[in-house]
Design a protein around this motif. Structure first.
Motif: not given
Length: 487
Positions: A344-345, A348, A351-352, A355, A358
């Motif tokens: 999950e990290d 994430s 995705a950054r 994003e 960012s």
């Protein structure tokens, strides 16, 4: 077993990073190239590769059929995605990797590999150079034929081993760049080759003139092989800057930027450790373990003498007080939960990269956009665009080409959907003369409806040559003089 002739088999065994198979028509150049790709995916599963050809029709007509046949020869399977110009390689049902096919007609489809390198290490370099010719001896015909033209050489971060800057007026200019290169040199017998390390030194001398020199690394010392010389621009004047451009993940100056993928790589290493712990626990205690209790020594010896078997057709005969069962270890939830958490990290962190908000643009990159609307990936793409724009300016200066250089890569990474209402409105606007057809076609290109490589002229030619609908006109003439609708 792969089908290769002697030169092809020898080519695949070469240890060099850069290899060339030069031969005539029908000699199997594409075959050995596809074999090298299959060998690559067998040795490095999951590591994608690139295939470049002059045009996409050549990729479609030559590469796609050949790689499918060669993959079968290697015991592999292919899945060709012509829309994305990709070939997915499988070993049975196991995915091995993807061949990314690109045409040499449009440079913007190739620089994506530079973007990937920037995301990986955060640094790259581009050198604009010109063929070594005598000043005034190159004609326009030579440049158009490719015998002498400006070019851009790519250097990884590991190849840029030294650099310095000097303040000239209000500018900080590069005064020294040392580049590590590996070149193939023929052996004394003329049949083989060996790799030699050389260093290309780019300098601004005391008078502010750009010079180049080359040093070769030997077994005992490094000696100069090409004495310092002064490259000239298209006007025959020496350069006052070193035409070398740094690329970075944050900006394009000489400082070393952080790798955008570093955090993800660290988490990935931790995920690998948790996976190793989980697999070790599964190996040691994961198998069911049968057990028996309540046996005396006589009963134990009796069972050992006849042998103990497992299964529905081999019941265990136990004494009156005997018991048996199968012990199964409990799941190792600690390692599994750690793996899931790191997964999950990584999602994430990935995705950054796209994003918005960012990353922050520089003043040049802002270009009336809000800094809050900039992502890490779009910042990297913007840096690559600026670097290639500067390189194209230098290339134009080498050949004394007039005009303005404009180069920009797409920085919109959002998922683009096709809206039926908007599509209808745009089509009506084109029909009513309120919107150019080219803008409508670009809208369809962005959404994958039209091949992105098709130009407006190609689309227009296809529309003119194709019939707008089924041929229902009564044009057939019947021998009695009538028509099908009027017998």
């Amino acid at each position: 077993m792969p089908s290769l002739n002697v030169p092809q088999a020898h080519f695949l065994t070469l240890p060099h990073k850069f290899r060339a198979f030069v031969a005539g028509f029908g000699s199997g150049k594409t075959w050995v190239g596809c074999s090298a790709l299959c060998k690559h995916f067998m040795e490095w599963p999951g590591v994608n590769a690139g295939y470049f050809a002059p045009t996409y029709p050549q990729i479609r007509d030559i590469f796609y059929p050949t790689v499918e046949e060669v993959a079968y020869d290697w015991g592999l399977k292919t899945k060709i995605n012509q829309a994305n110009h990709e070939v997915h390689i499988y070993s049975g049902r196991q995915y091995r990797g993807t061949v990314i096919c690109r045409s040499m007609e449009k440079p913007q489809t190739i620089v994506g590999f530079k973007i990937g390198h920037l995301l990986e290490v955060g640094r790259h370099g581009l050198l604009v150079d010109y063929a070594a010719v005598v000043a005034g001896s190159v004609s326009k015909a030579d440049e158009q034929a490719g015998r002498a033209r400006a070019s851009v050489a790519s250097y990884s971060a590991e190849s840029i081993i030294n650099w310095k800057t000097r303040q000239v007026g209000g500018q900080h200019l590069l005064s020294l760049v040392v580049l590590r290169e590996t070149v193939d040199v023929d052996t004394d017998d003329g049949f083989g080759s060996e790799q030699v390390v050389q260093f290309r030194v780019l300098r601004l001398d005391a008078a502010g003139v750009y010079t180049q020199e080359v040093w070769e690394e030997g077994p005992s010392e490094t000696a100069m092989t090409i004495a310092p010389f002064t490259p000239l621009n298209g006007l025959g004047q020496p350069w006052r800057v070193i035409p070398f451009q740094f690329l970075g993940s944050e900006n394009n100056d000489t400082s070393i930027d952080d790798s955008p993928l570093y955090d993800m790589a660290e988490v990935n290493i931790g995920h690998y450790r948790n996976s190793a712990d989980y697999e070790e626990a599964a190996y040691l205690v994961g198998q069911p373990q049968p057990w028996m209790a309540g046996l005396d020594e006589q009963w134990r010896d009796h069972m050992e003498k006849g042998g103990i078997f497992l299964g529905s057709r081999a019941p265990w005969l136990l004494p009156v007080s005997g018991t048996c069962g199968v012990w199964q270890a409990q799941p190792n939830t600690v390692a599994k939960e750690a793996m899931d958490g790191k997964k999950e990290d990584m999602v994430s962190l990935g995705a950054r990269l796209i994003e918005r908000g960012s990353a922050v643009k520089t003043a040049t990159q802002a270009d009336n956009d809000s800094a809050a609307e900039h992502s890490v990936l779009s910042l990297v793409v913007s840096n690559v665009s600026e670097a290639y724009s500067q390189c194209l300016v230098w290339m134009a200066e080498f050949v004394n080409a007039p005009g303005e250089v404009v180069y920009k890569l797409n920085q919109d990474f959002s998922q683009i959907s096709l809206d039926a209402t908007i599509l209808t409105a745009l089509f009506n606007a084109v029909q009513g003369g309120k919107l150019p057809a080219g803008d409508f076609w670009q809208y369809l290109r962005d959404r994958g409806v039209i091949d992105p490589e098709k130009t407006d002229d190609q689309i227009r030619d296809e529309l003119e040559t194709e019939s707008p609908g089924p041929a229902l006109d009564d044009t057939e003439v019947i021998p009695n003089g009538g028509k099908p609708s009027n017998p």
